[in-house]
Scaffold this motif. Structure first.
Motif, mmCIF file in Angstrom:
data_model
loop_
_atom_site.group_PDB
_atom_site.id
_atom_site.type_symbol
_atom_site.label_atom_id
_atom_site.label_comp_id
_atom_site.label_asym_id
_atom_site.label_seq_id
_atom_site.Cartn_x
_atom_site.Cartn_y
_atom_site.Cartn_z
ATOM 1 N N ARG A 1 42.187 30.761 0.290
ATOM 2 C CA ARG A 1 40.844 31.159 -0.136
ATOM 3 C C ARG A 1 40.278 30.146 -1.122
ATOM 4 O O ARG A 1 39.114 29.731 -1.027
ATOM 5 C CB ARG A 1 40.907 32.550 -0.781
ATOM 6 N N VAL A 2 41.093 29.730 -2.089
ATOM 7 C CA VAL A 2 40.642 28.748 -3.077
ATOM 8 C C VAL A 2 40.376 27.411 -2.382
ATOM 9 O O VAL A 2 39.373 26.741 -2.666
ATOM 10 C CB VAL A 2 41.672 28.597 -4.218
ATOM 11 N N ASN A 3 41.243 27.030 -1.466
ATOM 12 C CA ASN A 3 41.060 25.775 -0.735
ATOM 13 C C ASN A 3 39.747 25.794 0.060
ATOM 14 O O ASN A 3 39.023 24.798 0.099
ATOM 15 C CB ASN A 3 42.250 25.531 0.199
ATOM 16 N N ARG A 4 39.434 26.942 0.659
ATOM 17 C CA ARG A 4 38.178 27.081 1.391
ATOM 18 C C ARG A 4 36.987 26.910 0.438
ATOM 19 O O ARG A 4 36.007 26.239 0.777
ATOM 20 C CB ARG A 4 38.121 28.442 2.103
ATOM 21 N N SER A 5 37.086 27.467 -0.761
ATOM 22 C CA SER A 5 36.012 27.298 -1.746
ATOM 23 C C SER A 5 35.862 25.843 -2.156
ATOM 24 O O SER A 5 34.746 25.347 -2.324
ATOM 25 C CB SER A 5 36.281 28.151 -2.990
ATOM 26 N N LEU A 6 36.985 25.155 -2.330
ATOM 27 C CA LEU A 6 36.935 23.739 -2.687
ATOM 28 C C LEU A 6 36.279 22.901 -1.592
ATOM 29 O O LEU A 6 35.517 21.980 -1.879
ATOM 30 C CB LEU A 6 38.345 23.196 -2.957
ATOM 31 N N ASN A 7 36.570 23.240 -0.351
ATOM 32 C CA ASN A 7 36.071 22.437 0.767
ATOM 33 C C ASN A 7 34.690 22.841 1.269
ATOM 34 O O ASN A 7 33.928 21.984 1.715
ATOM 35 C CB ASN A 7 37.064 22.487 1.936
ATOM 36 N N TYR A 8 34.367 24.122 1.193
ATOM 37 C CA TYR A 8 33.124 24.607 1.793
ATOM 38 C C TYR A 8 32.270 25.438 0.845
ATOM 39 O O TYR A 8 31.268 26.014 1.279
ATOM 40 C CB TYR A 8 33.440 25.442 3.045
ATOM 41 N N GLY A 9 32.649 25.495 -0.420
ATOM 42 C CA GLY A 9 31.932 26.334 -1.376
ATOM 43 C C GLY A 9 30.735 25.626 -1.992
ATOM 44 O O GLY A 9 30.174 24.685 -1.418
ATOM 45 N N ASN A 10 30.361 26.066 -3.164
ATOM 46 C CA ASN A 10 29.179 25.569 -3.860
ATOM 47 C C ASN A 10 29.478 24.440 -4.839
ATOM 48 O O ASN A 10 28.636 24.101 -5.666
ATOM 49 C CB ASN A 10 28.496 26.723 -4.608
ATOM 50 N N ASP A 11 30.679 23.882 -4.769
ATOM 51 C CA ASP A 11 31.097 22.778 -5.645
ATOM 52 C C ASP A 11 31.211 23.175 -7.123
ATOM 53 O O ASP A 11 31.164 22.332 -8.002
ATOM 54 C CB ASP A 11 30.175 21.553 -5.492
ATOM 55 N N GLY A 12 31.371 24.465 -7.362
ATOM 56 C CA GLY A 12 31.524 24.935 -8.741
ATOM 57 C C GLY A 12 32.802 24.429 -9.393
ATOM 58 O O GLY A 12 32.794 24.029 -10.561
ATOM 59 N N TYR A 13 33.901 24.468 -8.643
ATOM 60 C CA TYR A 13 35.148 23.932 -9.190
ATOM 61 C C TYR A 13 34.980 22.449 -9.518
ATOM 62 O O TYR A 13 35.373 21.993 -10.584
ATOM 63 C CB TYR A 13 36.304 24.090 -8.185
ATOM 64 N N ASP A 14 34.399 21.689 -8.579
ATOM 65 C CA ASP A 14 34.237 20.251 -8.786
ATOM 66 C C ASP A 14 33.389 19.962 -10.015
ATOM 67 O O ASP A 14 33.673 19.030 -10.777
ATOM 68 C CB ASP A 14 33.609 19.591 -7.557
ATOM 69 N N LEU A 15 32.353 20.752 -10.222
ATOM 70 C CA LEU A 15 31.494 20.577 -11.398
ATOM 71 C C LEU A 15 32.306 20.697 -12.678
ATOM 72 O O LEU A 15 32.214 19.859 -13.574
ATOM 73 C CB LEU A 15 30.368 21.616 -11.376
#
Length: 110
Positions: free
Chosen positions: A74-88
């Motif tokens: 689930r977290v990996n999916r957010s990293l790859n296809y999410g809103n880039d919140g983690y990356d920010l």
């Protein structure tokens, strides 16, 4: 941004979080807001995301964090296809600096 979560109540919550000034205030607020398990789950997801960014394997992540492979996926999916919140957040934090680096917290008390 997911329109399903964009509500006045969520806006108020985020405004409250943004007014916190240091880690101690975060601890106080989040301990009142969340159950221990909810807070630990949030922190676990953040650690999983960090380890995925470091290209750690699912097995390494599961062993270190105790997260299930479903949570890691689930977290990996957010990293790859999410809103880039983690990356920010990862871009704003460096290994030697944090947003609260110069702000006292519970561990700074004499």
């Amino acid at each position: 941004m997911n329109k399903k979560i964009q509500t006045l109540a969520v806006d108020h919550l985020f405004e409250a979080i943004l007014c916190l000034e240091n880690k101690e205030e975060c601890y106080d607020f989040f301990e009142d807001l969340c159950t221990v398990n909810e807070l630990l789950s949030l922190s676990q997801r953040y650690e999983v995301a960090s380890m995925l960014k470091e290209r750690r394997t699912y097995l390494e992540i599961a062993e270190k964090t105790g997260a299930s492979t479903a949570t890691i996926s689930r977290v990996n999916r957010s990293l790859n296809y999410g809103n880039d919140g983690y990356d920010l957040v990862f871009e704003r934090l460096t290994p030697k600096e944090t947003c609260a680096a110069n702000t006292p917290d519970k561990t700074d008390k004499p």
